[in-house]
Design a protein around this motif. Sequence first.
Motif, PDB file in Angstrom:
ATOM      1  N   GLN A  56     -43.270 -36.246 -10.762  1.00 54.78           N
ATOM      2  CA  GLN A  56     -42.199 -36.082 -11.600  1.00 54.78           C
ATOM      3  C   GLN A  56     -41.502 -37.511 -11.513  1.00 54.78           C
ATOM      4  N   GLU A  57     -41.243 -38.139 -12.638  1.00 61.51           N
ATOM      5  CA  GLU A  57     -40.662 -39.430 -12.604  1.00 61.51           C
ATOM      6  C   GLU A  57     -39.562 -39.486 -13.222  1.00 61.51           C
ATOM      7  N   ASN A  58     -38.447 -39.835 -12.524  1.00 60.65           N
ATOM      8  CA  ASN A  58     -37.167 -39.790 -13.122  1.00 60.65           C
ATOM      9  C   ASN A  58     -36.537 -41.127 -13.036  1.00 60.65           C
ATOM     10  N   ALA A  59     -37.162 -42.238 -13.218  1.00 57.32           N
ATOM     11  CA  ALA A  59     -36.587 -43.664 -13.128  1.00 57.32           C
ATOM     12  C   ALA A  59     -35.682 -43.947 -14.384  1.00 57.32           C
ATOM     13  N   PRO A  60     -34.808 -45.106 -14.365  1.00 57.07           N
ATOM     14  CA  PRO A  60     -33.939 -45.218 -15.266  1.00 57.07           C
ATOM     15  C   PRO A  60     -34.683 -45.417 -16.882  1.00 57.07           C
ATOM     16  N   GLU A  61     -34.056 -45.353 -17.783  1.00 57.60           N
ATOM     17  CA  GLU A  61     -34.465 -45.188 -19.156  1.00 57.60           C
ATOM     18  C   GLU A  61     -34.739 -46.515 -19.786  1.00 57.60           C
ATOM     19  N   VAL A  62     -35.716 -47.078 -19.016  1.00 62.74           N
ATOM     20  CA  VAL A  62     -36.015 -48.490 -19.643  1.00 62.74           C
ATOM     21  C   VAL A  62     -37.506 -48.553 -19.672  1.00 62.74           C
ATOM     22  N   LEU A  63     -38.075 -48.795 -20.916  1.00 66.50           N
ATOM     23  CA  LEU A  63     -39.347 -48.613 -21.142  1.00 66.50           C
ATOM     24  C   LEU A  63     -40.258 -49.633 -20.183  1.00 66.50           C
ATOM     25  N   GLU A  64     -39.889 -50.860 -20.207  1.00 66.47           N
ATOM     26  CA  GLU A  64     -40.676 -52.077 -19.043  1.00 66.47           C
ATOM     27  C   GLU A  64     -40.732 -51.424 -17.792  1.00 66.47           C
ATOM     28  N   LEU A  65     -39.456 -50.845 -17.204  1.00 67.10           N
ATOM     29  CA  LEU A  65     -39.322 -50.384 -15.813  1.00 67.10           C
ATOM     30  C   LEU A  65     -40.487 -49.507 -15.504  1.00 67.10           C
ATOM     31  N   LYS A  66     -40.444 -48.384 -16.427  1.00 69.09           N
ATOM     32  CA  LYS A  66     -41.076 -46.981 -16.191  1.00 69.09           C
ATOM     33  C   LYS A  66     -42.441 -47.451 -16.312  1.00 69.09           C
ATOM     34  N   GLY A  67     -42.919 -48.440 -17.309  1.00 73.62           N
ATOM     35  CA  GLY A  67     -44.373 -48.935 -17.649  1.00 73.62           C
ATOM     36  C   GLY A  67     -44.813 -49.561 -16.385  1.00 73.62           C
ATOM     37  N   GLU A  68     -44.014 -50.418 -15.668  1.00 73.31           N
ATOM     38  CA  GLU A  68     -44.501 -51.091 -14.578  1.00 73.31           C
ATOM     39  C   GLU A  68     -44.699 -50.167 -13.354  1.00 73.31           C
ATOM     40  N   LEU A  69     -43.992 -49.187 -13.230  1.00 74.04           N
ATOM     41  CA  LEU A  69     -44.077 -48.174 -12.286  1.00 74.04           C
ATOM     42  C   LEU A  69     -45.313 -47.489 -12.770  1.00 74.04           C
ATOM     43  N   TYR A  70     -45.488 -46.879 -13.865  1.00 72.17           N
ATOM     44  CA  TYR A  70     -46.745 -46.243 -14.223  1.00 72.17           C
ATOM     45  C   TYR A  70     -48.138 -46.962 -13.705  1.00 72.17           C
ATOM     46  N   GLY A  71     -48.160 -48.189 -13.950  1.00 76.65           N
ATOM     47  CA  GLY A  71     -49.216 -48.956 -13.627  1.00 76.65           C
ATOM     48  C   GLY A  71     -49.462 -48.727 -12.345  1.00 76.65           C
ATOM     49  N   ARG A  72     -48.399 -48.732 -11.544  1.00 80.11           N
ATOM     50  CA  ARG A  72     -48.450 -48.328  -9.735  1.00 80.11           C
ATOM     51  C   ARG A  72     -48.880 -47.196  -9.392  1.00 80.11           C
ATOM     52  N   VAL A  73     -48.351 -46.128 -10.245  1.00 76.91           N
ATOM     53  CA  VAL A  73     -48.821 -44.705  -9.990  1.00 76.91           C
ATOM     54  C   VAL A  73     -50.404 -44.589 -10.423  1.00 76.91           C
ATOM     55  N   GLU A  74     -50.897 -44.955 -11.501  1.00 75.12           N
ATOM     56  CA  GLU A  74     -52.163 -44.854 -11.878  1.00 75.12           C
ATOM     57  C   GLU A  74     -53.076 -45.274 -10.891  1.00 75.12           C
ATOM     58  N   ALA A  75     -52.709 -46.517 -10.421  1.00 75.31           N
ATOM     59  CA  ALA A  75     -53.478 -47.279  -9.475  1.00 75.31           C
ATOM     60  C   ALA A  75     -53.710 -46.684  -8.223  1.00 75.31           C
ATOM     61  N   ALA A  76     -52.604 -45.738  -7.532  1.00 75.94           N
ATOM     62  CA  ALA A  76     -52.492 -45.113  -6.379  1.00 75.94           C
ATOM     63  C   ALA A  76     -52.877 -43.776  -6.521  1.00 75.94           C
ATOM     64  N   ALA A  77     -52.762 -42.805  -7.592  1.00 73.38           N
ATOM     65  CA  ALA A  77     -52.826 -41.440  -7.585  1.00 73.38           C
ATOM     66  C   ALA A  77     -54.222 -41.099  -7.984  1.00 73.38           C
ATOM     67  N   HIS A  78     -54.675 -39.939  -7.485  1.00 75.79           N
ATOM     68  CA  HIS A  78     -55.947 -39.166  -7.769  1.00 75.79           C
ATOM     69  C   HIS A  78     -56.144 -39.115  -9.077  1.00 75.79           C
ATOM     70  N   PRO A  79     -57.268 -39.472  -9.811  1.00 73.11           N
ATOM     71  CA  PRO A  79     -57.406 -39.298 -11.300  1.00 73.11           C
ATOM     72  C   PRO A  79     -56.852 -38.051 -11.808  1.00 73.11           C
TER      73      PRO A  79
END
Lengths: 302, 302
Positions: free
Chosen positions: A82-105
């Motif tokens: 459950q992602e509750n990062a600030p409402e900044v597209l670039e910031l969430k985008g960077e976080l999502y890249g890290r999540v996708e690389a580390a999480a189970h598919p």
Amino acid sequence: MNGTIAVLGCGLIGQSWSALFTAYGYDVVGWDPAPKSQSLLQEAISRCQKQVFRPSELESGLGSFRLVETPEQAVSDAFWVQENAPEVLELKGELYGRVEAAAHPDTVLASSTSSLTWSQLATSLKRTSRFITAHPFNPPHIMPLVEIYGADADLRTTAVSFFRGLGREPVLLARDVVGHIANRLASALWREAVNLVAENIADVAAVDAALVHGPGLRWSVVGAHMAYHLGGGPGGIEHYLRHLGPSQERRWATLGQPQLTPDVCTRLVAGVHAEADGRSISELEGERDRALLRLLAARSSI
Amino acid sequence: MNGTIAVLGCGLIGQSWSALFTAYGYDVVGWDPAPKSQSLLQEAISRCQKQVFRPSELESGLGSFRLVETPEQAVSDAFWVQENAPEVLELKGELYGRVEAAAHPDTVLASSTSSLTWSQLATSLKRTSRFITAHPFNPPHIMPLVEIYGADADLRTTAVSFFRGLGREPVLLARDVVGHIANRLASALWREAVNLVAENIADVAAVDAALVHGPGLRWSVVGAHMAYHLGGGPGGIEHYLRHLGPSQERRWATLGQPQLTPDVCTRLVAGVHAEADGRSISELEGERDRALLRLLAARSSI
């Protein structure tokens, strides 16, 4: 899959989600970009839980809360993020890249975003079929509504079950839009609420009282569409639309289009402070939350 | 002055008002242009009272209800006249002439009008200083809101006291406007609710559920202005307006301006019937009223 949920962003929304998730027995691994204290977070989470649950409900089966250093550590073992990062597209985008690389598919990534859309956020992801927006109405451990959109039908079904299992009332959007449903409705109503003050028709406290003792009370029981079905008498919504639809369209044409000019803002601020009548924000929040919990208890026993 | 109230127009609103007035010990003299049965009206009034009051509250001090043949008979002995005639200016105007000729000069004439304004209606009167609009939110024996406007400040004060004494929550308008406050707010919200359906963003039931479990629930406790005060965090409404005011203005620009075209009406009707899921209007009304009464009881004990 085990019962671990990652909460990314441990501000007020993340704390409230963590309270709900751990109360329902999930283990939460939290991450926040700012330095936070595990023990202070744990205390905040406990305070949220004590608002909603009886001690006996929290005695057994409470999940754990653990703060970690990186989003990768948080998501590595989670079935749900459950992602509750600030409402900044670039910031969430960077976080999502890290999540996708580390999480189970198969891990679900759910965003609490209020002002961005699924389509905007999904551009940062490779596996969009495991991504949804799941927007809570603040505070999420008290308010039942969670607004859900995702492109994948199976994931939408999964998400509805997941939030129902947490005692929430998930609502599905058929397509994504800025503000989802609830904040668009709130925004439309507030525009006229501001207009009534700007046009000197009523003061802030009168507008708020009219809402709380009139349509707000009614809408806590029946929605706006259903209210007009009941307003149509025995003929229901068909009768209403045929006989009163034209007068609604005429009224829509008279609704205000105010702007938040310095003068209007000054009057809104003065009016809200007059209505607050010396009560601090935290006192008002406490009153609101206690009242909401009483109403939710009354509603659930109907 | 004695304790007699005239109720002009004994349809659903007039019956509901009569239930409230007699429950609080006033004697009601009713008049209706259509032939009505005193005993059937008395039964309808009793049904309304049993929804709201315990038997012990109704045992003593209940006022009488008497149906008469003419508006003149109804108002001749009344200190208060509550008019619930159809929303036709000429029709109300003619009735007002008869009321003014037959009533005591000090008698208050209060109109339940929802869609006409004080200024429009006052043109039919000589003694405008004893005339107010007092618009209830349906059904008035359950819903607390009464929206009041009149040009005379003393009468406004009298009216607020009168309705407070009936357990209502009177709200004063600073000037009169079509739709008063509550129906303008409701109309603004419904416009966006229709837009969400018209634009295929969500179906009727989803829009209603989002409202009931989100902003509707919140607005039964805090008004829209106060909600943004609390949404602004420790900085309150000032912080909200400074930081999120511009995004509200941008959202206002994206709100829909739907029309009730035949296609949109067809979808609203189908959606409401899907949401009703076989429940008749009277079943839905019963559910609504029971839920409202539970919530009001919970709210009053907060």
